[in-house]
Design an enzyme around this catalytic site. Structure first.
Site, PDB file in Angstrom:
ATOM      1  N   ALA A  74      -2.168   5.622   1.573  1.00 48.81           N
ATOM      2  CA  ALA A  74      -3.243   4.847   1.690  1.00 48.81           C
ATOM      3  C   ALA A  74      -3.375   4.118   3.109  1.00 48.81           C
ATOM      4  CB  ALA A  74      -3.118   3.681   0.476  1.00 48.81           C
TER       5      ALA A  74
ATOM      6  N   LEU B 136       0.741  -1.116   0.053  1.00 48.46           N
ATOM      7  CA  LEU B 136      -0.107  -0.008  -0.031  1.00 48.46           C
ATOM      8  C   LEU B 136       0.864   1.210  -0.095  1.00 48.46           C
ATOM      9  CD1 LEU B 136      -2.999  -0.690   2.530  1.00 48.46           C
ATOM     10  CD2 LEU B 136      -3.152  -0.337  -0.049  1.00 48.46           C
ATOM     11  N   ASP B 137       0.487   2.163  -0.904  1.00 48.21           N
ATOM     12  CA  ASP B 137       1.071   3.549  -0.794  1.00 48.21           C
ATOM     13  C   ASP B 137       1.057   3.927   0.332  1.00 48.21           C
ATOM     14  OD1 ASP B 137       1.993   3.214  -3.474  1.00 48.21           O
ATOM     15  OD2 ASP B 137       0.349   4.357  -4.328  1.00 48.21           O
ATOM     16  N   PRO B 138       2.120   4.745   0.853  1.00 46.87           N
ATOM     17  CA  PRO B 138       2.086   5.799   2.147  1.00 46.87           C
ATOM     18  C   PRO B 138       0.863   6.399   2.406  1.00 46.87           C
ATOM     19  CG  PRO B 138       4.242   5.924   1.141  1.00 46.87           C
ATOM     20  CD  PRO B 138       3.402   5.294   0.194  1.00 46.87           C
TER      21      PRO B 138
END
Length: 335
Positions: free
Chosen positions: A44, A40-42
């Site tokens: 998210a 997961l991107d930061p």
């Protein structure tokens, strides 16, 4: 004493990388043998599946499962990263976007599509991560990849209130629209790219402003725990139970369990458990809906590599297996 093998469904907070979460769980579990399935991107939040000890061997197969997200897409503004963390690269009014136009553009991004990943992504190009090349001023030309969007359902649309854009222009008050949506998709789908491509299709530009992952295969947000909760009481979902939630199940006889544990093959047979989805669902429009349709059980991977969890008579997880040419062979053995 070694840490207990199992899976933890973490509700990842915003502002942390997936690796940051793994590092925190390593300290809590008292072992370095910890990994995660599906980055997961930061920015998210939501479901991050973390495996401890033997459960790390499940993770490579869990990354292939369907995923579900709640997202907010801002129309009228493009960014360098296709999300809110990037620099604004373009603006165009979204004031004239109608419900009919939006629905048509959304429908065009459903089903089996070819998607170009964001330039700022972890995809490797010539042995280097795309985001590193992009930040060094040598953005690579990424190739489109096949992905499947099973559901792209608009749940709300609202104008963005006026705000200072940072580019010397006051935007909002009808110039931009925020679109809330539920997305259910195959592994490898970038929701940031969906936001970008939706904006491109509408001629307004678009980027992702909010992303919450609500499901990975059979693991839902209702099962997730925050890092604070885990710090107060650290528990893992036992290996056998974790596999049962994610994969179809095959019950073995004692003789079959012994044979499989030693790397032997078995006769192929039908399995029971998680059901695969049958195809994409149509959107209903920009009005709020009652939500995504419930399934009868956890969703599993599909295709020739879809594994099955094989259990001994006492409930011990013996292996993940795959069936081919009339035989079941072990992919990974846990005993």
């Amino acid at each position: 004493m070694s840490a207990t093998s199992g899976v933890i469904i973490v509700d990842k907070p915003g502002g942390m990388t997936s690796h940051d979460v793994v590092a925190r769980v390593r300290r809590l579990a008292g072992t370095k043998k910890v990994g995660h399935a599906g980055t997961l991107d930061p920015m998210a939040t939501g479901v991050l599946v973390v495996g401890v000890e033997k459960a790390t061997r499940l993770l490579g197969y869990l990354t292939l499962t369907e995923k579900e997200y709640a997202a907010t897409i801002r129309l009228g503004q493009s960014t360098s990263t296709d999300d809110a963390e990037g620099e604004i690269t373009g603006t165009a009014s979204a004031a004239d976007v109608s419900a009919e136009t939006l629905n048509k553009a959304v429908a065009g991004l459903m089903g089996e599509i070819r998607q170009v990943p964001p330039a700022v992504s972890a995809i490797k190009v010539g042995g280097q991560r795309a985001y590193k090349l992009t930040r060094a001023g040598a953005a690579p030309e990424l190739q489109a990849r096949p992905v499947t969007v099973y559901q792209f359902e608009v749940t709300a649309v609202r104008p963005v209130k006026g705000e200072w854009s940072g580019t010397g222009r006051w935007v909002g008050d009808g110039d931009q629209l925020d679109v809330d949506a539920t997305v259910r998709c195959s592994s490898g789908t970038y929701i940031r790219a969906l936001a970008r491509d939706l904006g491109a299709a509408l001629g307004t530009g678009g980027h992702l402003t909010r992303l919450r992952r609500t499901r990975v295969g059979g693991y839902g947000i209702e099962d997730a725990r925050t890092l604070e909760q885990l710090a107060d009481r650290f528990e893992v979902l036992p290996l056998a139970q974790a596999a049962s939630a994610a994969f179809p199940r095959r019950n073995l006889s004692a003789d079959e369990a012994r044979r499989l544990a030693n790397g032997g093959r078995l006769a192929a047979t039908a399995t029971t458990g998680p059901q695969a989805t049958t195809g994409p669902q149509a959107t209903t429009g920009p009005q709020a809906t009652t939500g995504p349709q419930a399934t009868t059980g956890p969703q599993a991977t599909t295709g020739p590599q879809a594994p099955t969890a094989a259990y001994a008579p006492d409930g011990t997880l013996i292996a993940l297996i795959t069936e081919e040419s009339g035989q079941a062979r072990p992919l990974v053995v846990f005993v």
